[in-house]
Design a protein around this motif. Sequence first.
Motif, PDB file in Angstrom:
ATOM      1  N   ASN A  40      37.500  39.374  45.885  1.00  0.00           N
ATOM      2  CA  ASN A  40      36.764  39.817  44.701  1.00  0.00           C
ATOM      3  C   ASN A  40      36.933  38.718  43.659  1.00  0.00           C
ATOM      4  OD1 ASN A  40      35.263  41.519  43.005  1.00  0.00           O
ATOM      5  ND2 ASN A  40      37.106  42.446  42.142  1.00  0.00           N
ATOM      6  N   ALA A  94      35.040  37.423  37.525  1.00  0.00           N
ATOM      7  CA  ALA A  94      33.725  37.540  36.887  1.00  0.00           C
ATOM      8  C   ALA A  94      33.751  36.843  35.534  1.00  0.00           C
ATOM      9  CB  ALA A  94      33.350  39.008  36.718  1.00  0.00           C
ATOM     10  N   ASN A 101      33.363  37.009  32.023  1.00  0.00           N
ATOM     11  CA  ASN A 101      33.386  38.123  31.073  1.00  0.00           C
ATOM     12  C   ASN A 101      33.721  37.561  29.700  1.00  0.00           C
ATOM     13  OD1 ASN A 101      33.723  40.450  29.620  1.00  0.00           O
ATOM     14  ND2 ASN A 101      34.987  41.473  31.156  1.00  0.00           N
ATOM     15  N   GLY A 139      33.717  41.867  39.011  1.00  0.00           N
ATOM     16  CA  GLY A 139      32.536  42.499  38.435  1.00  0.00           C
ATOM     17  C   GLY A 139      32.715  43.997  38.294  1.00  0.00           C
ATOM     18  N   ASN A 178      36.105  47.861  36.007  1.00  0.00           N
ATOM     19  CA  ASN A 178      36.180  46.710  36.910  1.00  0.00           C
ATOM     20  C   ASN A 178      37.404  46.863  37.808  1.00  0.00           C
ATOM     21  OD1 ASN A 178      35.256  45.932  34.056  1.00  0.00           O
ATOM     22  ND2 ASN A 178      34.363  44.266  35.266  1.00  0.00           N
TER      23      ASN A 178
END
Length: 510
Positions: free
Chosen positions: A180, A183, A185, A292, A313
């Motif tokens: 994963n 992300a 952000n 994400g 998240n």
Amino acid sequence: MTVVATKETFAVQKPAREDMLLKDLTLIAIGVPREDLPTHLVEAVRTVWFEGIEDEKAVFSDESGDRFLAREAPLMPLAVLVNPSETRQRDLLYRWMQHSGAVQVPAAIGWDNAAKFEAVSSLVGLVADQVKAGARRLVLSSKELRSLRSLNDDLQNRFAAIEAFMNRHGLQPLDLVFTNEPAENPLNPNVLASASGDGISQILPVPSSGVSSVALHVAQLPARQDLKLKAQLVTLEDLRIVDTWQFTSGDLVAGWNNFGLSRSIAGLRRTLEFRLQVEEPEDDLPLLSVGGLQPIEMFQVRDGANGLPLLKNSMALQVWGGIPGVSMPPHANYIPAQSQQAGLDEGFRDVPIAPGILEHANLANPDEVTFDFEAIMPLPSERAIGCHPPAEGMTIGQLPAACPPQVIRLSAKAFIDNNRAADIAFAIVVARDLSAAREVLRGDREAAVGEAFSGWKTVTFGDTAHLSAFAAEQVSVWQNVYFATRMADEAGGNDFAWAKFANFRAVVSG
């Protein structure tokens, strides 16, 4: 409304009674009055009376006359006691049994008042045949069980050899089974700062079998390098702590940080949860990356105290998998587990040195002893090593890097394989190199930290010595195993001195 119960005489399906036909030795009677059968016979063997066929099911009755249906033919029919006038019913029973898949139908024994004793004699003979057949099956089963046990031992030894080889050479296969990625952000929330004192938790969306490492992504390191943190991997079904990591912020790097398990997970499938907390109050905390948006609440990052989601998240993480049950390579680039709980739970482990490793045995001191034959003879089929002593001095053999880390005791059996040999002295040593082993064997010094020495034991042909070398302190490195032989009385000569070491085993901690 009134309910009136009535009793009717019709065949009902009673699974318990049908089951008894599949479990017990069964005698089937056809056209034989119940009162004609001796009471002791009915009590000795399960007896039922065949009544006919209904809807492709056989109708039987027990000694009380209660009827029941059977879908399957009896598995252990002893015989069919049949009235000579009931041959049609006998043939009907046989056809039904064959239609139901019976491989062989039971023998039919005629029963009437004039031939009772002959019928009983025939039953006794059939019982004797059943006992003999059962004894033969038991013998065959025992042989098959021994064969299966031997195959299982061989597979375990092969697996131990592969595990040891991969650990020593860093060949443990690791695959990325889940990732994963961090992300982008702009808010970049600091989940550790938002959590309670119990830190954060993250359920791993992967099967537990084979999990070897969990990696977290750190976006920014704190200014402090001595901030104490603690991580745990827990199974939710039984709240068992799989591994624990005690580390400081100085052990972290910006980017991926792998938390390696002490052993890849094997056994029952479990739901894994990774937990991380700071062990002391601090405002300047590591900034962990998040992935994400996670639509499934179960996999959102949670507060360790109440289990409520902190964000929508999940953490930016990776899960690496390897062969279940295989030790992680010690040189891998990860934060190693330092699990006191896991160590206490696991206790001691018995690690046999597999036959494949014995094949690497070699002569360690060729400059001191010479022979016209091989002094060190690996015998993997016997799980042993031959070590021929010289007439003077000692022969030292070596198993390179065969002693695992954290060894507490190394053991082996020692014996002589020739009845014409004189007495021989045996010894085993765990040491880092030949020089250290030679000093211990010669008695120049005591075994040092991490080393182990069994002492010398004299063996006579026909006897077996059990050698045990205890390590006073454990070390976290692989070491060599040295084994040595010498003549107990050098004046007796070394002819036929076929000395052998067998069943090398290590007891390790945790």
